[in-house]
Design a protein around this motif. Sequence first.
Motif, short mmCIF file in Angstrom:
data_model
loop_
_atom_site.label_atom_id
_atom_site.label_comp_id
_atom_site.label_asym_id
_atom_site.label_seq_id
_atom_site.Cartn_x
_atom_site.Cartn_y
_atom_site.Cartn_z
N ARG A 71 96.28 33.56 18.81
CA ARG A 71 95.02 33.08 18.21
C ARG A 71 93.81 33.52 19.03
O ARG A 71 92.79 33.96 18.48
CB ARG A 71 95.04 31.55 18.09
N LYS A 72 93.92 33.41 20.34
CA LYS A 72 92.82 33.78 21.22
C LYS A 72 92.45 35.25 21.06
O LYS A 72 91.26 35.61 21.00
CB LYS A 72 93.19 33.49 22.68
N TYR A 73 93.46 36.11 20.97
CA TYR A 73 93.20 37.54 20.86
C TYR A 73 92.53 37.89 19.53
O TYR A 73 91.52 38.60 19.50
CB TYR A 73 94.51 38.33 21.00
N PHE A 74 93.07 37.37 18.43
CA PHE A 74 92.51 37.71 17.13
C PHE A 74 91.17 37.03 16.88
O PHE A 74 90.32 37.58 16.18
CB PHE A 74 93.51 37.38 16.02
N ASP A 75 90.96 35.87 17.47
CA ASP A 75 89.63 35.25 17.41
C ASP A 75 88.61 36.11 18.14
O ASP A 75 87.46 36.27 17.68
CB ASP A 75 89.66 33.85 18.02
N GLY A 76 89.03 36.68 19.26
CA GLY A 76 88.15 37.58 20.01
C GLY A 76 87.82 38.84 19.22
O GLY A 76 86.67 39.30 19.25
N LEU A 77 88.81 39.40 18.53
CA LEU A 77 88.55 40.58 17.69
C LEU A 77 87.58 40.26 16.58
O LEU A 77 86.70 41.06 16.24
CB LEU A 77 89.87 41.09 17.09
N LYS A 78 87.72 39.06 16.00
CA LYS A 78 86.84 38.64 14.91
C LYS A 78 85.39 38.50 15.41
O LYS A 78 84.43 38.91 14.74
CB LYS A 78 87.32 37.33 14.29
N GLU A 79 85.25 37.92 16.59
CA GLU A 79 83.92 37.76 17.16
C GLU A 79 83.25 39.11 17.44
O GLU A 79 82.06 39.31 17.21
CB GLU A 79 83.99 36.95 18.45
N GLU A 80 84.07 40.07 17.91
CA GLU A 80 83.55 41.41 18.17
C GLU A 80 83.07 42.08 16.89
O GLU A 80 81.99 42.69 16.85
CB GLU A 80 84.62 42.28 18.83
N ASN B 86 117.08 34.91 26.74
CA ASN B 86 115.78 35.39 26.29
C ASN B 86 115.24 34.57 25.13
O ASN B 86 114.07 34.19 25.10
CB ASN B 86 115.88 36.87 25.90
N LEU B 87 116.09 34.29 24.15
CA LEU B 87 115.65 33.51 22.99
C LEU B 87 115.30 32.08 23.38
O LEU B 87 114.36 31.49 22.84
CB LEU B 87 116.73 33.51 21.90
N ILE B 88 116.07 31.51 24.32
CA ILE B 88 115.76 30.16 24.80
C ILE B 88 114.35 30.14 25.40
O ILE B 88 113.55 29.23 25.13
CB ILE B 88 116.79 29.70 25.84
N ALA B 89 114.02 31.15 26.20
CA ALA B 89 112.71 31.22 26.83
C ALA B 89 111.60 31.41 25.80
O ALA B 89 110.52 30.79 25.89
CB ALA B 89 112.68 32.36 27.85
N ILE B 90 111.83 32.28 24.82
CA ILE B 90 110.81 32.53 23.79
C ILE B 90 110.47 31.24 23.04
O ILE B 90 109.30 30.92 22.82
CB ILE B 90 111.28 33.62 22.81
N LEU B 91 111.50 30.50 22.66
CA LEU B 91 111.26 29.25 21.92
C LEU B 91 110.60 28.21 22.82
O LEU B 91 109.74 27.43 22.36
CB LEU B 91 112.57 28.71 21.35
N ALA B 92 110.98 28.17 24.08
CA ALA B 92 110.36 27.22 25.01
C ALA B 92 108.88 27.53 25.24
O ALA B 92 108.08 26.63 25.51
CB ALA B 92 111.11 27.22 26.34
N LEU B 93 108.52 28.81 25.11
CA LEU B 93 107.13 29.24 25.34
C LEU B 93 106.38 29.50 24.02
O LEU B 93 105.37 30.20 24.00
CB LEU B 93 107.11 30.51 26.19
N ARG B 94 106.87 28.92 22.95
CA ARG B 94 106.30 29.18 21.63
C ARG B 94 104.82 28.80 21.52
O ARG B 94 104.05 29.48 20.84
CB ARG B 94 107.11 28.46 20.54
N ARG B 95 104.42 27.73 22.20
CA ARG B 95 103.00 27.32 22.14
C ARG B 95 102.11 28.34 22.86
O ARG B 95 100.98 28.59 22.43
CB ARG B 95 102.84 25.93 22.75
N ILE B 96 102.61 28.88 23.96
CA ILE B 96 101.87 29.93 24.68
C ILE B 96 101.71 31.15 23.78
O ILE B 96 100.63 31.77 23.73
CB ILE B 96 102.59 30.31 25.98
#
Length: 466
Positions: free
Chosen positions: A453-462, A437-447
């Motif tokens: 960022r996308k979610y909180f940017d959306g909240l800010k725009e709202e 699980n930890l290997i996968a989390i680190l491998a997907l860190r950019r996602i």
Amino acid sequence: MDFLNLFTAEPDILSVLRTIDSFVWGPPLLLFLVGTGVYLTLSLGFIQVFRLPLALRYVIRPDPSDNDNAGDISSFAALTTALAATIGTGNIVGVATAIKTGGPGALFWMWLAAFFGMATKYAECMLAVKYRTIDENGQMAGGPMHYITNGLSDKSYSKPLATFFAFSGICVAFFGIGIFPQVNAIADSAAITFNVPPFYTAIVITVLVAMVTVGGIRSIAKVAQVVVPFMAIAYVLGCVLIIATNVSSLPSAISLIIRSAFTPTAAAGGFLGSTMILAVQMGIARGVFSNESGLGSAPIAAAAARIKEPAKQGLISMTGTFFDTIIVCTMTGIVLVMTGSWTSEYEGAYMTSYAFSTGLESIGIYIVGIGLMFFAFTTILGWNYYGERCVEFLVGVRGIMPYRVIYIALVGGGVYLTLDTIWVLADIVNGLMVIPNLIAILALRRIISHETRKYFDGLKEESDSY
């Protein structure tokens, strides 16, 4: 004892298991686990601090529109199902065994693991929603095995990694957190509180588990939504009452916990003494057992939530670690230290019952006994679902019913294992589940960073549009 000494160890199963446990939960895994949480904490801008109020608001005031999204259960039901699987013996028996072996300082390391674990819980549950799929029965299927296979592009290692996780998850359901520690704790509590023989306890638990688990995730979630909040509040209130009536001892108890986290703890009464390394090991290992951050189990429940935004479910799920360890485990640990029961000759459920009977006399033993029975029962239900989803990933929906039969059969046998064997075995299989699980989390860190960022940017725009 290191791994090479496994073959020269005493010829009994417990010694062999302890050797394997020391190897699995050695410095590499501890650093990997906490290090992943530290990295996510920094990369996500201390999300468990600055976004906790928002996450708690989502839990307390759910958005009714979320129920219009795809999923099997509500976000709150997904959280309580995950909490059903986490708030259990780890909070009552696990804290007691950690302090009994590692000293009061083990509680400090549980706090540390939980703080960074909140960031890990956010990340893994967010990924679960992003990469979930629908199985042949039309139910949501998600969790580490799915974000490993669907998120990682290199199938040469993602498929074996996901398979290893799913296999480890079944082992944890059967031999780790899922059954044996919970059933054993229920049997002990029934014997301590109501003088019920283990045999009768095993029959009752088996029948009740069978009645609920046949209904699947919706049936489990219905029970969890009622039982978990009620029992958690009742248990915490009992702890607060003990602390309030012994408030003069609170400063010295906190001081002892912090001091013991960084220095050896001398033997006292029934406590045999402990090193700092043992306090760290027991605190982090029992912390993972309790809140399951990084274990990869909570994402399986999170994937079933009726919700659209992965980051939002990550925030909601993150509160599970806060409730579980920062609140419930802390209450248990402080009561154990304040009442001095950690130096008694008792261990496990008996040690916590002794602490409560000392602090609240006539009613204390019933708070622990009844609370532990309900907590452990809901944990059995939650882990039945986790193991079921792992089986579905490995062999498809045809394996679900045979798995349920085996799971229910194992429930009845848990009362006859010794406490030491149960906890060591649980630690080992937990560690095996953490690694992929930890290997996968680190491998997907950019996602993870991008979705956040996308979610909180959306909240800010709202908010800016109003």
